[in-house]
Design a protein around this motif. Structure first.
Motif, PDB file in Angstrom:
ATOM      1  N   GLY A  30      -5.284   8.454  40.795  1.00  0.00           N
ATOM      2  CA  GLY A  30      -6.165   7.633  41.629  1.00  0.00           C
ATOM      3  C   GLY A  30      -6.209   6.155  41.249  1.00  0.00           C
ATOM      4  O   GLY A  30      -6.268   5.283  42.120  1.00  0.00           O
ATOM      5  N   ARG A 115       1.087  17.223  41.317  1.00  0.00           N
ATOM      6  CA  ARG A 115      -0.060  16.529  41.922  1.00  0.00           C
ATOM      7  C   ARG A 115      -0.098  16.736  43.435  1.00  0.00           C
ATOM      8  O   ARG A 115       0.887  17.161  44.028  1.00  0.00           O
ATOM      9  CB  ARG A 115      -0.034  15.046  41.546  1.00  0.00           C
ATOM     10  N   ASP A 116      -1.262  16.460  44.038  1.00  0.00           N
ATOM     11  CA  ASP A 116      -1.457  16.906  45.422  1.00  0.00           C
ATOM     12  C   ASP A 116      -0.742  16.057  46.475  1.00  0.00           C
ATOM     13  O   ASP A 116       0.001  16.583  47.301  1.00  0.00           O
ATOM     14  CB  ASP A 116      -2.950  17.093  45.744  1.00  0.00           C
TER      15      ASP A 116
HETATM   16  P1  ATP Z   1     -11.214   9.686  43.384  1.00  0.00           P
HETATM   17  O1  ATP Z   1     -11.279   8.204  43.489  1.00  0.00           O
HETATM   18  O2  ATP Z   1     -11.827  10.386  44.538  1.00  0.00           O
HETATM   19  O3  ATP Z   1     -11.660  10.229  42.047  1.00  0.00           O
HETATM   20  P2  ATP Z   1      -8.641  10.545  42.452  1.00  0.00           P
HETATM   21  O4  ATP Z   1      -7.262  10.389  43.028  1.00  0.00           O
HETATM   22  O5  ATP Z   1      -8.924   9.950  41.117  1.00  0.00           O
HETATM   23  O6  ATP Z   1      -9.654  10.007  43.545  1.00  0.00           O
HETATM   24  P3  ATP Z   1      -9.445  13.048  41.285  1.00  0.00           P
HETATM   25  O7  ATP Z   1     -10.062  14.231  41.955  1.00  0.00           O
HETATM   26  O8  ATP Z   1     -10.267  12.302  40.301  1.00  0.00           O
HETATM   27  O9  ATP Z   1      -8.922  12.095  42.441  1.00  0.00           O
HETATM   28  O10 ATP Z   1      -8.114  13.577  40.613  1.00  0.00           O
HETATM   29  C1  ATP Z   1      -7.278  12.730  39.815  1.00  0.00           C
HETATM   30  C2  ATP Z   1      -5.815  13.013  40.115  1.00  0.00           C
HETATM   31  O11 ATP Z   1      -5.507  14.369  39.759  1.00  0.00           O
HETATM   32  C3  ATP Z   1      -5.416  12.894  41.587  1.00  0.00           C
HETATM   33  O12 ATP Z   1      -5.079  11.569  41.910  1.00  0.00           O
HETATM   34  C4  ATP Z   1      -4.248  13.846  41.675  1.00  0.00           C
HETATM   35  O13 ATP Z   1      -3.071  13.260  41.197  1.00  0.00           O
HETATM   36  C5  ATP Z   1      -4.627  14.948  40.707  1.00  0.00           C
HETATM   37  N1  ATP Z   1      -5.353  16.070  41.352  1.00  0.00           N
HETATM   38  C6  ATP Z   1      -6.695  16.224  41.442  1.00  0.00           C
HETATM   39  N2  ATP Z   1      -7.034  17.366  42.060  1.00  0.00           N
HETATM   40  C7  ATP Z   1      -5.865  17.974  42.371  1.00  0.00           C
HETATM   41  C8  ATP Z   1      -5.527  19.210  43.017  1.00  0.00           C
HETATM   42  N3  ATP Z   1      -6.476  20.022  43.471  1.00  0.00           N
HETATM   43  N4  ATP Z   1      -4.202  19.515  43.133  1.00  0.00           N
HETATM   44  C9  ATP Z   1      -3.252  18.683  42.655  1.00  0.00           C
HETATM   45  N5  ATP Z   1      -3.507  17.522  42.065  1.00  0.00           N
HETATM   46  C10 ATP Z   1      -4.790  17.152  41.913  1.00  0.00           C
END
Ligand code: ATP
Ligand code: MG
Length: 405
Positions: A30, A115-116
């Motif tokens: 993120g 990652r997603d």
């Molecule tokens: P936010 O600003 O909403 O926190 P973020 O991208 O940091 O956005 P997070 O949920 O904190 O989202 O997750 C951090 C990272 O971990 C994501 O950017 C992604 O790469 C990975 N990730 C999180 N959840 C999943 C999932 N369910 N499946 C695969 N990868 C995931």
């Protein structure tokens, strides 16, 4: 106060320390996405080939957050904390939510492909700012596209929560969901029920607080996620009306107030035991209370002209009035809002005396035996006060005397 610059500086220092000890380290996920979009990351995640034990040994203050997932939280200085995660691969998702096996890896490429979405799978060289992109995330960022990493169907089969994350990131960033990714969500939407209700509600709340809650809601309905979530409760939520209402919830309220209003507009008109439904969603007691308060008052708030003066004044002096007005904005009741504004102007012109004029002790002093009568008498005094027929304690006592005579 920790500024965004000092948060970034701290992240660089943590990454540099890992490198000084011969490990790889990158910013990941993120924070890289947000930096490239020119937005302020709310936190920095660092990935490394060091194992959790090696990370723990390197820093003075650490604690393991997700021991099973190889995540160590590093407390760098007061107010500056970072998650340092060991590269990993994941395999075998049998519960539709979490991998059965997590294995540490020496390969950043492997870490990125678990990652997603492509825009969440970028790495950044912490010092030079160079981007490492193994999945085409930069092009998708530039084209404003949300695309699953790898085969979208496989990815949603592995972890169904990702379907809600797709809708949420799309609503937050205003990005289109890439057609194959979108089709895969539609195909697997009915399986969203394997995700715990707590996680679903967390995602929904995050979605309602994005810039585009209406777009997110339309997607939930169109893709079949809304029915997948709510059908176990016997509720089929409407699409367009709700979407437009979610977009009209004023942004300046607290997140809690915005979420209560969101639930109230979503459930508006549902022929169900709404309190039971809110409890099944495991919302906090306070959120259930405030949502039910809005739903119960909906009619009165929308038609103040049908209330007697005292009941209008009761609402006009209610500390939750700003939330009521925001709720009316969401429902698009401009007429009612204007009518409520007239009510405060009337109150400002002719202020109420300090309330209450009398209490139980005064009734006792009048020799009235304690009992349910007290409540009735005090309510009658309040009503007369709110309607400006009495203004002083003496007048209130006079009124009570006449009522019991
Ligand atoms: P936010 O600003 O909403 O926190 P973020 O991208 O940091 O956005 P997070 O949920 O904190 O989202 O997750 C951090 C990272 O971990 C994501 O950017 C992604 O790469 C990975 N990730 C999180 N959840 C999943 C999932 N369910 N499946 C695969 N990868 C995931
Ligand atoms: Mg995050």
């Amino acid at each position: 106060m920790i500024t965004s610059d000092s948060l970034l500086e701290g992240a660089k220092e943590v990454a540099r320390k890992l490198r000084d000890h011969g490990f790889e380290s990158y910013f990941a996920g993120g924070c890289v996405r947000d930096l490239l979009l020119g937005q302020e990351p709310k936190d920095y995640d660092i990935v490394t080939d060091a194992t959790p034990d090696q990370v723990t040994a390197l820093f003075k203050r650490t604690f393991e957050v997700g021991a099973a997932f190889g995540v160590v939280r590093v407390l760098w200085s007061k107010g500056r904390e970072y998650e340092v995660a060991t590269y990993r691969t994941e395999a075998l998702y049998t519960d539709g939510r979490r991998p059965d096996v997590v294995a540490y890896s020496k390969s950043k490429e492997e870490d990125v492909t678990r990652r997603d979405f492509t825009i969440n799978a970028l790495l950044m060289e912490p010092v030079s700012g160079e981007i490492l992109d193994f999945v085409g995330g930069r092009a998708d960022l530039a084209a404003q596209i949300l695309r699953a990493v790898g085969d979208p169907e496989e990815r949603f089969k592995e972890d169904k929560l990702r379907m809600l994350r797709a809708v949420r990131f799309s609503a937050r960033l205003g990005f289109a969901i890439e057609p194959r990714t979108r089709a895969a969500v539609a195909k697997h939407a009915a399986e969203i029920g394997v995700v715990s209700v707590e996680r679903i509600v967390m995602e929904l709340h995050a979605l309602f607080l994005t810039e585009r809650p209406g777009q997110g809601w339309r997607d939930l309905v169109e893709l079949g996620l809304a029915i997948g979530i709510f059908k176990t409760f016997g509720f089929e939520p409407p699409g367009e009306i709700t979407a437009a209402r979610l977009d009209r919830i004023p942004r300046e309220l607290s997140p809690e107030a915005r979420l209560s209003i969101a639930w109230a507009v979503i459930l508006d008109g549902a022929e169900l035991d709404l309190e039971e439904l809110l409890r099944s969603l495991k919302l906090s007691r306070e959120m259930i209370r405030s949502t039910m308060n809005l739903l119960r008052r909906a009619e009165a708030l929308a038609s103040p002209e049908r209330l007697r003066l005292a009941d209008r004044v009761r609402i006009a002096i209610d500390p939750e009035l700003p939330v009521y007005l925001a709720y009316l904005s969401a429902l698009d009741h401009a007429g009612a809002i204007a009518r409520w504004h007239q009510e405060f102007e009337a109150l400002a012109r002719d202020p109420l005396p300090p309330l209450p004029l009398i209490g139980g002790a005064d009734l006792k002093a009048l020799g009235i035996p304690q009992g349910p009568r007290y409540k009735e008498l005090l309510k009658a005094v309040e009503t007369e006060t709110l309607e400006r027929r009495i203004r002083t304690k003496e007048e209130a006592i006079e009124l009570v005397r006449s009522l019991i005579a």
